[in-house]
Design a protein around this motif. Structure first.
Motif, short mmCIF file in Angstrom:
data_model
loop_
_atom_site.label_atom_id
_atom_site.label_comp_id
_atom_site.label_asym_id
_atom_site.label_seq_id
_atom_site.Cartn_x
_atom_site.Cartn_y
_atom_site.Cartn_z
N GLY A 9 0.86 -1.18 0.00
CA GLY A 9 0.00 0.00 0.00
C GLY A 9 0.90 1.22 0.00
O GLY A 9 1.52 1.54 1.01
N TYR A 12 -0.36 7.66 1.23
CA TYR A 12 0.29 8.68 2.06
C TYR A 12 1.22 8.05 3.08
O TYR A 12 2.38 8.44 3.22
N MET A 31 4.88 -1.87 -2.69
CA MET A 31 3.93 -2.53 -3.58
C MET A 31 2.58 -1.82 -3.52
O MET A 31 2.13 -1.39 -2.45
N ASP A 34 -2.36 -0.19 -7.57
CA ASP A 34 -2.62 0.86 -8.55
C ASP A 34 -1.40 0.96 -9.48
O ASP A 34 -0.38 1.56 -9.14
N LYS A 37 0.00 4.38 -10.41
CA LYS A 37 0.79 4.94 -9.31
C LYS A 37 2.21 4.36 -9.33
O LYS A 37 3.20 5.08 -9.20
N CYS A 85 0.32 -1.00 4.93
CA CYS A 85 -0.08 0.42 4.96
C CYS A 85 -1.34 0.60 4.11
O CYS A 85 -1.40 1.47 3.25
N LEU A 86 -2.27 -0.26 4.34
CA LEU A 86 -3.46 -0.35 3.49
C LEU A 86 -4.60 0.50 4.05
O LEU A 86 -4.63 0.80 5.25
N PRO A 87 -5.56 0.84 3.18
CA PRO A 87 -6.69 1.64 3.67
C PRO A 87 -7.54 0.86 4.67
O PRO A 87 -7.68 -0.36 4.55
N ARG A 126 0.68 -1.22 10.03
CA ARG A 126 0.91 0.22 10.22
C ARG A 126 -0.38 1.00 9.96
O ARG A 126 -0.51 2.16 10.37
N THR A 128 -4.23 2.06 10.54
CA THR A 128 -4.99 2.24 11.79
C THR A 128 -6.07 1.16 11.83
O THR A 128 -6.99 1.18 11.01
N MET A 159 2.23 10.09 12.03
CA MET A 159 2.62 11.30 11.30
C MET A 159 1.38 12.07 10.82
O MET A 159 0.32 11.50 10.65
N LYS A 214 -3.25 4.32 19.07
CA LYS A 214 -3.44 5.12 17.85
C LYS A 214 -4.80 5.82 17.86
O LYS A 214 -4.91 7.02 17.63
N LYS A 273 -12.87 9.56 10.57
CA LYS A 273 -13.17 8.12 10.51
C LYS A 273 -12.67 7.40 11.77
O LYS A 273 -13.32 6.48 12.26
N1 LIG Z 1 -2.91 9.63 5.85
C1 LIG Z 1 -2.51 9.81 7.10
O1 LIG Z 1 -2.16 10.91 7.50
C2 LIG Z 1 -2.45 8.66 8.06
C3 LIG Z 1 -1.76 8.82 9.27
C4 LIG Z 1 -1.71 7.76 10.15
C5 LIG Z 1 -2.37 6.58 9.84
N2 LIG Z 1 -3.05 6.44 8.67
C6 LIG Z 1 -3.68 5.15 8.40
O2 LIG Z 1 -2.86 4.44 7.48
C7 LIG Z 1 -3.65 3.66 6.57
C8 LIG Z 1 -3.36 4.05 5.15
O3 LIG Z 1 -3.72 5.42 5.00
P1 LIG Z 1 -3.27 6.28 3.73
O4 LIG Z 1 -3.70 7.68 4.00
O5 LIG Z 1 -1.86 6.01 3.40
O6 LIG Z 1 -4.21 5.63 2.60
P2 LIG Z 1 -4.08 5.83 1.02
O7 LIG Z 1 -5.44 5.60 0.49
O8 LIG Z 1 -3.36 7.09 0.71
O9 LIG Z 1 -3.12 4.63 0.57
C9 LIG Z 1 -3.49 3.30 0.54
C10 LIG Z 1 -2.83 2.65 -0.67
O10 LIG Z 1 -3.11 1.26 -0.63
C11 LIG Z 1 -3.31 0.82 -1.96
N3 LIG Z 1 -4.03 -0.44 -1.91
C12 LIG Z 1 -5.35 -0.69 -1.72
N4 LIG Z 1 -5.59 -2.01 -1.70
C13 LIG Z 1 -4.40 -2.61 -1.86
C14 LIG Z 1 -3.97 -3.96 -1.90
N5 LIG Z 1 -4.84 -4.94 -1.75
N6 LIG Z 1 -2.67 -4.23 -2.08
C15 LIG Z 1 -1.78 -3.23 -2.22
N7 LIG Z 1 -2.11 -1.92 -2.19
C16 LIG Z 1 -3.39 -1.63 -2.01
C17 LIG Z 1 -4.06 1.95 -2.63
O11 LIG Z 1 -3.93 1.90 -4.03
C18 LIG Z 1 -3.36 3.16 -2.01
O12 LIG Z 1 -2.25 3.57 -2.80
C19 LIG Z 1 -5.08 3.86 7.03
O13 LIG Z 1 -5.41 2.87 7.95
C20 LIG Z 1 -5.03 5.21 7.72
O14 LIG Z 1 -6.06 5.35 8.67
C21 LIG Z 1 -3.09 7.46 7.77
#
Ligand SMILES: NC(=O)c1ccc[n+]([C@@H]2O[C@H](COP(=O)([O-])OP(=O)(O)OC[C@H]3O[C@@H](n4cnc5c(N)ncnc54)[C@H](O)[C@@H]3O)[C@@H](O)[C@H]2O)c1
Length: 446
Positions: A9, A12, A31, A34, A37, A85-87, A126, A128, A159, A214, A273
């Motif tokens: 993932g 961000y 990895m 997308d 990407k 680091c997945l959604p 990693r 949430t 972060m 978290k 969320k």
């Molecule tokens: N954005 C933030 O500031 C932040 C901070 C702390 C924690 N988080 C948590 O981290 C996690 C990820 O957040 P994010 O903001 O990076 O999300 P994001 O949507 O920016 O990134 C997720 C990535 O995962 C990819 N993805 C989806 N399914 C996949 C799969 N099966 N295999 C590989 N890749 C796949 C997507 O294409 C996307 O690029 C969430 O749980 C979020 O709550 C986010």
């Protein structure tokens, strides 16, 4: 010791983590499903806007430490520590949907089994995730690849977007949830360049406590903002200025300065969320968190109040009115518009028949993907004002703070400003001839 890291993932969190792990000398396989990407990233082009990220990405790609792939097998074969680091988007009832995390754990276990990959692999969550997810991942590993040495750990990400690179390289703290001494030793080694014993500790705890830490952290930050937003209403009612109150509070070291700014509410992909998921989890556990529930409610009301103030100013009907909106990103120094208050304000105004021209230094393209051509996008902040009845400040970008007032007055037909971020001093704005509505402060209405 240089480690071989997998990051599954590459959004961000994943991209910033992957780049920063590579920057410290590790070999990293990022990895993502997308493929577009992945293609961009391979060319050294960052897919998100984060200060300092792109040059670091390019350097590490060039030096051969940072790889991008859309093939999970590649990452699993090469890495011994794999970060998920997945959604974790909200489910219909507000709880966190961990489907991507669990499915990927299953896929990783299947690859290890099918390819008969030997050696220890540590899978680190990693994302949430709700309390108990590490147990579920461990259960999947036992079921799918019982003979493999697959270990589990929780390592929540703290972060904040806009400061992500800096905060990842020098985090306030790193939390590791694991009761496995070998896992802790590896993660300690990985994080050695990022932490120190004085003010940036690595804190080891059990997995469930790490998972709750978290959510608790995000809920507390959100609670501070909602406290100030509710206080802003009180300040308006009694004729106090919430910005003075904030200043007076914030120099108390027991309180601190951050996350105390009143405004039109918090947005972004995390706080809204996460507090709903925490509320849901607490209800299910029979231990409701009422302050967290109210934090969410106050946040929603704050935005509604702001929109209602705009409506009231125009006699209850804004159909046919034109508004300039400064700021689309949910916060400055980011191009992220997920759950951005700006887009909620825009949706409400469009729903009432208004037209909108918006400007943001970085988030126009990300906003366009959501809002499309239902609004106009300006090439600069002054261009957005042309012919508008009022200006709405939705994000506190630095460049909005000291504008050319004369240009503003010439372009903005209505000389009316609804400042959702308290950028300016109300008295000064009134002296400059603007009708000015701020949050929790004196307003200058006709
Ligand atoms: N954005 C933030 O500031 C932040 C901070 C702390 C924690 N988080 C948590 O981290 C996690 C990820 O957040 P994010 O903001 O990076 O999300 P994001 O949507 O920016 O990134 C997720 C990535 O995962 C990819 N993805 C989806 N399914 C996949 C799969 N099966 N295999 C590989 N890749 C796949 C997507 O294409 C996307 O690029 C969430 O749980 C979020 O709550 C986010």
């Amino acid at each position: 010791m240089s480690l071989s890291i997998g990051v599954i993932g590459t959004g961000y969190v994943g991209l910033v983590s992957g780049v920063c792990f590579a920057e410290q000398g590790n070999t990293v396989w990022c990895m993502d499903v997308d493929t577009e990407k992945v293609t961009h990233l391979r060319q050294g082009k960052s897919t998100i806007y984060e200060p300092g990220l792109e040059p670091m990405l390019q350097r590490n790609v060039h030096e051969g430490r940072l790889h991008f792939t859309d093939d999970l097998r590649m990452a699993v074969r090469n890495a011994t520590v794999i970060f998920l680091c997945l959604p974790t988007p909200p489910d219909e009832d507000g709880s966190a949907d961990v489907r991507y995390v669990l499915q990927t754990a299953e896929d990783i276990a299947a690859i290890v089994r099918e390819e008969n990959l030997g050696g220890r692999r540590i899978i680190v969550t990693r994302s949430t995730v709700p309390v108990g997810t590490s147990d579920k991942v461990r259960e999947i590993f036992r079921r799918v690849a019982p003979d493999a040495d697959l270990r589990v750990a929780s390592n929540p990400e703290f972060m904040s977007e806009g400061n992500a690179v800096q905060e990842t390289l020098a985090p306030d703290r790193v939390v590791i949830g694991s009761s496995d001494p070998e896992v802790v030793a590896v993660l300690r080694e990985l994080y050695r360049p990022f932490v120190n014993d004085y003010d940036r500790p690595l804190i080891v705890m059990d997995e469930k406590s790490a998972e709750v830490t978290k959510y608790a952290s995000n809920a507390f930050l959100a609670l501070r903002i909602s406290f100030m937003n509710e206080l802003s209403r009180y300040c308006e009612a009694v004729g106090a200025d919430v910005e003075f109150v904030r200043l007076g509070m914030s120099f108390d070291p027991r309180i601190g300065r951050r996350y105390l700014h009143p405004g039109i509410g918090f947005g972004g992909s995390c706080l809204p969320k996460d507090i709903r998921a925490l509320s849901r989890s607490a209800q299910e556990a029979g231990a409701p968190l009422r302050l967290v529930e109210w934090t969410d409610r106050i946040n929603r009301e704050q935005l509604e109040r702001f929109v209602n103030r705009i409506r009231e100013r125009f006699g209850g009907s804004i159909a046919g009115r034109r508004f300039a909106v400064w700021g689309l990103a949910f916060k400055p120094n980011s191009d992220d518009v997920r759950e951005a208050p700006s887009l909620k304000v825009i949706a409400a105004l469009l729903g009432d028949g208004a037209t909108i021209c918006a400007y943001d230094p970085e988030a126009i393209e990300t906003a366009r993907r959501v809002v499309g051509e239902r609004i106009e996008y300006a090439r600069d902040m002054y261009h957005a004002l042309v012919g508008a009845d009022a200006l709405i400040i939705a994000t506190e970008w630095g460049e909005f703070r000291s504008p050319d007032w004369q240009r503003m007055k010439t372009a903005l037909r209505g000389h009316v400003i609804f400042d959702g971020r308290n950028l300016w001093n109300p008295d000064e704005l009134a002296a400059r001839g603007f009708e000015y509505y701020a949050i929790g402060r004196r307003s200058y209405a006709p």
